[in-house]
Design a protein around this motif. Sequence first.
Motif, PDB file in Angstrom:
ATOM      1  N   ALA A 196       1.025  -1.070   0.420  1.00 37.87           N
ATOM      2  CA  ALA A 196      -0.091   0.452   0.477  1.00 37.87           C
ATOM      3  C   ALA A 196       0.917   1.364   0.341  1.00 37.87           C
ATOM      4  O   ALA A 196       0.552   2.512  -0.010  1.00 37.87           O
ATOM      5  N   CYS A 197       1.662   1.017   0.692  1.00 34.98           N
ATOM      6  CA  CYS A 197       3.006   2.538   0.395  1.00 34.98           C
ATOM      7  C   CYS A 197       3.324   2.339  -0.770  1.00 34.98           C
ATOM      8  O   CYS A 197       4.281   3.899  -0.951  1.00 34.98           O
ATOM      9  N   THR A 198       3.557   1.471  -2.116  1.00 30.62           N
ATOM     10  CA  THR A 198       4.574   0.985  -2.758  1.00 30.62           C
ATOM     11  C   THR A 198       4.579   2.780  -3.610  1.00 30.62           C
ATOM     12  O   THR A 198       2.584   2.790  -4.414  1.00 30.62           O
ATOM     13  N   PRO A 234       7.649   8.529   1.506  1.00 26.92           N
ATOM     14  CA  PRO A 234       8.111   8.911   3.027  1.00 26.92           C
ATOM     15  C   PRO A 234       7.267   9.802   3.686  1.00 26.92           C
ATOM     16  O   PRO A 234       7.463   8.702   4.789  1.00 26.92           O
ATOM     17  N   GLU A 235       7.726  10.983   3.690  1.00 25.64           N
ATOM     18  CA  GLU A 235       7.839  11.804   4.606  1.00 25.64           C
ATOM     19  C   GLU A 235       6.562  11.850   4.985  1.00 25.64           C
ATOM     20  O   GLU A 235       5.884  12.101   5.786  1.00 25.64           O
ATOM     21  N   SER A 236       5.774  12.537   3.904  1.00 28.02           N
ATOM     22  CA  SER A 236       4.215  12.700   3.980  1.00 28.02           C
ATOM     23  C   SER A 236       3.141  11.453   4.705  1.00 28.02           C
ATOM     24  O   SER A 236       1.995  11.067   4.822  1.00 28.02           O
ATOM     25  N   THR A 237       3.498   9.896   4.459  1.00 26.66           N
ATOM     26  CA  THR A 237       3.382   9.475   4.853  1.00 26.66           C
ATOM     27  C   THR A 237       3.163   8.922   6.213  1.00 26.66           C
ATOM     28  O   THR A 237       2.699   7.385   6.921  1.00 26.66           O
ATOM     29  N   GLY A 238       4.316   9.338   7.033  1.00 25.23           N
ATOM     30  CA  GLY A 238       4.652   8.542   8.551  1.00 25.23           C
ATOM     31  C   GLY A 238       5.486   8.033   8.283  1.00 25.23           C
ATOM     32  O   GLY A 238       5.686   7.024   9.420  1.00 25.23           O
ATOM     33  N   CYS A 239       5.947   7.439   7.517  1.00 25.80           N
ATOM     34  CA  CYS A 239       6.639   6.322   7.435  1.00 25.80           C
ATOM     35  C   CYS A 239       8.731   6.794   7.859  1.00 25.80           C
ATOM     36  O   CYS A 239       9.131   5.958   8.023  1.00 25.80           O
ATOM     37  N   ARG A 273      15.212  19.029 -10.891  1.00 25.31           N
ATOM     38  CA  ARG A 273      15.165  19.294 -12.066  1.00 25.31           C
ATOM     39  C   ARG A 273      15.881  20.708 -11.520  1.00 25.31           C
ATOM     40  O   ARG A 273      15.739  21.488 -12.623  1.00 25.31           O
ATOM     41  N   ASP A 274      15.735  21.060 -10.458  1.00 26.68           N
ATOM     42  CA  ASP A 274      16.684  22.211 -10.382  1.00 26.68           C
ATOM     43  C   ASP A 274      17.298  22.605  -8.865  1.00 26.68           C
ATOM     44  O   ASP A 274      17.329  22.169  -8.258  1.00 26.68           O
ATOM     45  N   ARG A 275      18.251  24.179  -9.136  1.00 26.55           N
ATOM     46  CA  ARG A 275      18.796  24.364  -7.896  1.00 26.55           C
ATOM     47  C   ARG A 275      17.776  24.323  -6.543  1.00 26.55           C
ATOM     48  O   ARG A 275      18.604  23.754  -5.735  1.00 26.55           O
ATOM     49  N   PHE A 276      16.440  23.892  -6.284  1.00 26.65           N
ATOM     50  CA  PHE A 276      16.105  23.563  -5.062  1.00 26.65           C
ATOM     51  C   PHE A 276      16.467  22.171  -4.660  1.00 26.65           C
ATOM     52  O   PHE A 276      16.720  21.259  -3.746  1.00 26.65           O
ATOM     53  N   ASP A 277      16.252  21.094  -5.508  1.00 27.01           N
ATOM     54  CA  ASP A 277      16.293  20.040  -4.974  1.00 27.01           C
ATOM     55  C   ASP A 277      18.304  19.459  -5.391  1.00 27.01           C
ATOM     56  O   ASP A 277      18.292  18.901  -4.422  1.00 27.01           O
ATOM     57  N   GLU A 278      18.638  20.791  -5.497  1.00 27.28           N
ATOM     58  CA  GLU A 278      20.695  20.934  -5.839  1.00 27.28           C
ATOM     59  C   GLU A 278      20.696  20.618  -4.483  1.00 27.28           C
ATOM     60  O   GLU A 278      21.759  20.649  -3.865  1.00 27.28           O
ATOM     61  N   GLU A 279      19.848  22.299  -4.021  1.00 29.19           N
ATOM     62  CA  GLU A 279      20.676  22.057  -1.895  1.00 29.19           C
ATOM     63  C   GLU A 279      19.574  21.603  -0.875  1.00 29.19           C
ATOM     64  O   GLU A 279      20.433  21.663   0.236  1.00 29.19           O
ATOM     65  N   GLY A 280      19.137  20.446  -1.592  1.00 30.60           N
ATOM     66  CA  GLY A 280      18.160  19.686  -0.458  1.00 30.60           C
ATOM     67  C   GLY A 280      18.628  18.385  -0.169  1.00 30.60           C
ATOM     68  O   GLY A 280      19.138  17.749  -1.237  1.00 30.60           O
ATOM     69  N   SER A 281      17.980  17.087  -0.426  1.00 29.81           N
ATOM     70  CA  SER A 281      17.489  16.086  -0.257  1.00 29.81           C
ATOM     71  C   SER A 281      16.599  15.697  -0.904  1.00 29.81           C
ATOM     72  O   SER A 281      15.708  16.356  -0.796  1.00 29.81           O
ATOM     73  N   LEU A 282      16.329  14.630  -1.585  1.00 26.86           N
ATOM     74  CA  LEU A 282      15.113  14.200  -3.149  1.00 26.86           C
ATOM     75  C   LEU A 282      15.315  12.811  -2.606  1.00 26.86           C
ATOM     76  O   LEU A 282      16.280  12.027  -3.061  1.00 26.86           O
ATOM     77  N   SER A 283      14.176  12.244  -2.283  1.00 26.98           N
ATOM     78  CA  SER A 283      13.818  10.911  -1.997  1.00 26.98           C
ATOM     79  C   SER A 283      12.789  11.057  -3.201  1.00 26.98           C
ATOM     80  O   SER A 283      12.447  11.053  -4.049  1.00 26.98           O
ATOM     81  N   THR A 284      13.181   9.258  -3.821  1.00 32.10           N
ATOM     82  CA  THR A 284      11.933   8.582  -4.963  1.00 32.10           C
ATOM     83  C   THR A 284      10.812   8.070  -3.950  1.00 32.10           C
ATOM     84  O   THR A 284      11.033   8.059  -2.451  1.00 32.10           O
ATOM     85  N   PRO A 285       9.958   7.702  -4.457  1.00 35.59           N
ATOM     86  CA  PRO A 285       8.523   7.075  -3.814  1.00 35.59           C
ATOM     87  C   PRO A 285       8.973   5.733  -3.545  1.00 35.59           C
ATOM     88  O   PRO A 285      10.095   5.280  -3.829  1.00 35.59           O
ATOM     89  N   MET A 286       8.713   5.386  -2.330  1.00 37.72           N
ATOM     90  CA  MET A 286       9.291   4.026  -1.516  1.00 37.72           C
ATOM     91  C   MET A 286       8.477   2.986  -2.935  1.00 37.72           C
ATOM     92  O   MET A 286       7.885   3.107  -3.244  1.00 37.72           O
ATOM     93  N   ALA A 287       8.979   1.902  -2.494  1.00 40.58           N
ATOM     94  CA  ALA A 287       8.914   0.176  -2.185  1.00 40.58           C
ATOM     95  C   ALA A 287       8.813  -1.099  -1.505  1.00 40.58           C
ATOM     96  O   ALA A 287       9.812  -0.683  -0.848  1.00 40.58           O
TER      97      ALA A 287
END
Length: 308
Positions: free
Chosen positions: A194-196, A200-205, A265-279
Amino acid sequence: MNQEKQTQGARSQGAGETEGRAVRPAQCERLARTLRELRSATGLSLAALAARTPYSKSSWERYLNGKALPPRQAVEQLCRLAGERQDRPLALWELAESAWSGRSGVGPAVGDGTGGGGAAPGSAAPAGVPPAPPGLPDRRHHFVRRVAGALAGCAVVAAGVLMVTWGFGSGDSDAKGAASPSRSAAGPTCFGDACTGRNPESTGCSNAAHPAGTLAERRFDGGTVVKVRRSVRCGTVWARIDRGREGDRVEITAPGIEPQQSEVRDRFDEEGSLSTPMAAANPRLFPEVESCLVRDGARHCFPVAPGS
């Protein structure tokens, strides 16, 4: 004497420049950070975000940087695009709007370089402070007013943080022990399959109360780090890229699951951390989980296995 006057004038000018710099209130910074997280969850670039909303790319850049207060409707639309509840972001928007407009006493308006920001001319002096001699600047009164304003601002910020932290409109209705002021015990909203495909952050995982673990990581040129993260509570894994380059793509694959990926995609992503959706991933299958960094057309993959 002339040298002393010049020194005093330079000090006054420096003080005026310092006071003239607008410092964004904490409420506005908190809102901007939340908007950046939502934008990341949409997977949209600024150009794509502008194409799907009535607001231009430059407007979104100002909103995400905290340089401008976004319209309430912009926050609502960003929440819808991210598939997130609006309650908490709108609560943060209310606090930021109050601070921005000056109604909270900590707005971004600054003085005129002469110690502005105190009471208007002709207003009563603070209690217990004797009046200043005629013809001299009322520096004591101004100091007391500024201290009082700062204390009032701190109270507003503290109240705002408490409202948001305690779940004021946060939608954390599944938290156990509602009478407790702490909402950190709120459980995740999904598990396993159900998490796939979900964040991860918005689901509380993955949150401050229950941080995710790291199964493996690789370092690349330019300080880029790709990590494979795991949530025991949700039975999931995902990849996270830190300090990536624009155009980088990070992927994670697990047995029986479509590859999950995110792109810088842009400098906001470059300056922070970017996660994929979960599997969803059973620990027995971790040796078959693989993460990849796709950069400049080349794939750099590594497995999740002991000693990898």
